[in-house]
Scaffold this motif. Sequence first.
Motif, mmCIF file in Angstrom:
data_model
loop_
_atom_site.group_PDB
_atom_site.id
_atom_site.type_symbol
_atom_site.label_atom_id
_atom_site.label_comp_id
_atom_site.label_asym_id
_atom_site.label_seq_id
_atom_site.Cartn_x
_atom_site.Cartn_y
_atom_site.Cartn_z
ATOM 1 N N PHE A 1 0.825 -1.197 -0.029
ATOM 2 C CA PHE A 1 0.000 -0.082 -0.016
ATOM 3 C C PHE A 1 0.858 1.302 -0.157
ATOM 4 C CE2 PHE A 1 -2.453 3.313 2.005
ATOM 5 C CZ PHE A 1 -3.734 3.115 1.531
ATOM 6 N N ARG A 2 1.966 1.119 0.646
ATOM 7 C CA ARG A 2 2.911 2.545 1.080
ATOM 8 C C ARG A 2 3.348 2.545 -0.475
ATOM 9 N NH1 ARG A 2 6.548 1.359 4.658
ATOM 10 N NH2 ARG A 2 5.976 -0.874 5.088
ATOM 11 N N LEU A 3 4.116 1.518 -1.054
ATOM 12 C CA LEU A 3 4.879 1.677 -2.071
ATOM 13 C C LEU A 3 3.817 2.000 -3.425
ATOM 14 C CD1 LEU A 3 7.426 1.053 -3.501
ATOM 15 C CD2 LEU A 3 6.847 -1.338 -3.877
ATOM 16 N N GLN B 1 -9.662 -5.527 1.967
ATOM 17 C CA GLN B 1 -10.068 -4.731 2.960
ATOM 18 C C GLN B 1 -9.442 -3.469 3.027
ATOM 19 O OE1 GLN B 1 -8.722 -7.871 3.086
ATOM 20 N NE2 GLN B 1 -10.291 -9.314 3.932
ATOM 21 N N ILE B 2 -8.298 -3.160 2.582
ATOM 22 C CA ILE B 2 -7.493 -1.865 2.724
ATOM 23 C C ILE B 2 -7.871 -1.204 1.350
ATOM 24 C CG2 ILE B 2 -5.235 -0.857 2.754
ATOM 25 C CD1 ILE B 2 -4.297 -2.995 4.324
ATOM 26 N N LYS B 3 -7.657 -1.741 0.306
ATOM 27 C CA LYS B 3 -7.556 -0.996 -1.053
ATOM 28 C C LYS B 3 -9.072 -0.479 -1.538
ATOM 29 C CE LYS B 3 -6.914 -4.585 -4.616
ATOM 30 N NZ LYS B 3 -5.994 -4.840 -5.567
ATOM 31 N N ASP B 4 -10.141 -1.253 -0.968
ATOM 32 C CA ASP B 4 -11.508 -1.079 -1.274
ATOM 33 C C ASP B 4 -12.336 0.077 -0.361
ATOM 34 O OD1 ASP B 4 -11.291 -2.731 -3.452
ATOM 35 O OD2 ASP B 4 -12.102 -4.410 -2.464
ATOM 36 N N ALA C 1 -2.848 18.285 -1.213
ATOM 37 C CA ALA C 1 -3.878 17.215 -0.825
ATOM 38 C C ALA C 1 -4.772 16.748 -1.900
ATOM 39 C CB ALA C 1 -4.423 17.344 0.579
ATOM 40 N N GLN C 2 -5.308 17.651 -2.450
ATOM 41 C CA GLN C 2 -6.240 17.366 -3.275
ATOM 42 C C GLN C 2 -5.500 16.855 -4.605
ATOM 43 O OE1 GLN C 2 -7.742 21.219 -3.774
ATOM 44 N NE2 GLN C 2 -9.609 20.797 -2.382
ATOM 45 N N TRP C 3 -4.225 17.138 -4.988
ATOM 46 C CA TRP C 3 -3.423 17.029 -5.898
ATOM 47 C C TRP C 3 -3.306 15.357 -5.903
ATOM 48 C CZ3 TRP C 3 1.396 14.503 -6.580
ATOM 49 C CH2 TRP C 3 1.678 14.582 -7.942
ATOM 50 N N TYR C 4 -2.617 14.997 -4.556
ATOM 51 C CA TYR C 4 -2.444 13.591 -4.396
ATOM 52 C C TYR C 4 -3.689 12.635 -4.390
ATOM 53 C CZ TYR C 4 2.316 14.069 -2.768
ATOM 54 O OH TYR C 4 3.631 14.581 -2.538
ATOM 55 N N GLN C 5 -4.781 13.149 -3.778
ATOM 56 C CA GLN C 5 -6.033 12.693 -3.888
ATOM 57 C C GLN C 5 -6.218 12.325 -5.420
ATOM 58 O OE1 GLN C 5 -9.620 15.092 -3.274
ATOM 59 N NE2 GLN C 5 -10.341 13.413 -1.675
ATOM 60 N N SER C 6 -6.201 13.227 -6.189
ATOM 61 C CA SER C 6 -6.309 13.101 -7.611
ATOM 62 C C SER C 6 -5.442 11.805 -8.231
ATOM 63 C CB SER C 6 -6.259 14.221 -8.358
ATOM 64 O OG SER C 6 -6.447 14.242 -9.779
ATOM 65 N N GLN C 7 -4.216 12.144 -7.952
ATOM 66 C CA GLN C 7 -3.276 10.992 -8.500
ATOM 67 C C GLN C 7 -3.402 9.638 -8.264
ATOM 68 O OE1 GLN C 7 -0.095 11.732 -10.136
ATOM 69 N NE2 GLN C 7 -1.373 13.287 -11.218
ATOM 70 N N TRP C 8 -3.700 9.373 -6.729
ATOM 71 C CA TRP C 8 -4.192 8.196 -6.263
ATOM 72 C C TRP C 8 -5.489 7.613 -6.973
ATOM 73 C CZ3 TRP C 8 -2.721 9.997 -0.796
ATOM 74 C CH2 TRP C 8 -1.544 10.271 -0.519
ATOM 75 N N LYS C 9 -6.548 8.432 -7.012
ATOM 76 C CA LYS C 9 -7.561 7.948 -7.559
ATOM 77 C C LYS C 9 -7.453 7.521 -9.118
ATOM 78 C CE LYS C 9 -12.205 7.697 -8.021
ATOM 79 N NZ LYS C 9 -13.049 6.340 -7.580
ATOM 80 N N LYS C 10 -6.915 8.547 -9.790
ATOM 81 C CA LYS C 10 -6.534 8.533 -11.370
ATOM 82 C C LYS C 10 -5.804 7.063 -11.419
ATOM 83 C CE LYS C 10 -3.558 10.894 -13.501
ATOM 84 N NZ LYS C 10 -3.114 12.047 -14.131
ATOM 85 N N ASN C 11 -4.583 6.994 -10.854
ATOM 86 C CA ASN C 11 -3.603 5.958 -11.226
ATOM 87 C C ASN C 11 -3.881 4.754 -10.458
ATOM 88 O OD1 ASN C 11 -2.230 7.773 -12.650
ATOM 89 N ND2 ASN C 11 -1.076 8.564 -10.982
ATOM 90 N N LEU C 12 -4.696 4.569 -9.290
ATOM 91 C CA LEU C 12 -4.639 3.424 -8.703
ATOM 92 C C LEU C 12 -6.122 2.867 -8.369
ATOM 93 C CD1 LEU C 12 -1.803 3.969 -5.877
ATOM 94 C CD2 LEU C 12 -1.622 2.715 -7.819
ATOM 95 N N GLY C 13 -7.062 3.973 -8.385
ATOM 96 C CA GLY C 13 -8.354 3.704 -7.996
ATOM 97 C C GLY C 13 -8.596 4.003 -6.364
ATOM 98 N N LEU C 14 -7.810 4.604 -5.796
ATOM 99 C CA LEU C 14 -7.932 4.836 -4.290
ATOM 100 C C LEU C 14 -8.896 5.870 -4.053
ATOM 101 C CD1 LEU C 14 -6.905 4.419 -1.162
ATOM 102 C CD2 LEU C 14 -5.227 6.056 -1.801
#
Length: 195
Positions: free
Chosen positions: A70-72, A126-129, A148-161
Amino acid sequence: KGPRPAAEAIFVSDDATALSLYETGRLDLIRRLSTILIPKYEKTPDFFQTPLARFDYIGFGDSVAASRDFRLALALGADYDEFKKAFFALGRPGCPSFPEEYMDKPRCLKFDLAKAKKAWDAVSPQIKDKTHTFFVNATGGADLLRSAQWYQSQWKKNLGLKTEIRALEQTSYVQLLKTKPPAIFRKGYSRDRPS
């Protein structure tokens, strides 16, 4: 020679208010300008950009800290070159702001979508969903929330988080980090002061 002119220091916590006071002549100096306004002011004679050494990091609480994958995935799943452009950063985001001679080798995070997705695939459902709350300090100004919004957007776009951002005032935020660190949080330290 002669008496010094009186100086008055006014502490303004909101960057937009400080800018307004500066533009109307009430303030002679503002110490920071929201990065989104840099293109508007960078060509003016009273604009100075000074590099600051900062140490900002994304931290992880007990609920996800044990998951190396998750961290990686989050570390490699954000495009730091895009961050540099969006925030007009002078240095390379993702790298420590220590002089190179302090490190045995450079330790920069690099955007690597293939490795990020491979790590993400290994994270337990259980963690990623789950929708995680991403905590930030509310006193960091508009740029902190924007980052923070930038990270949020990157993680959503690239990982689906899925994340929700929550800003807390300094005292409550520090207490939360000391007692029960949330799953994802951003903490920063300015390294331009003795503390």
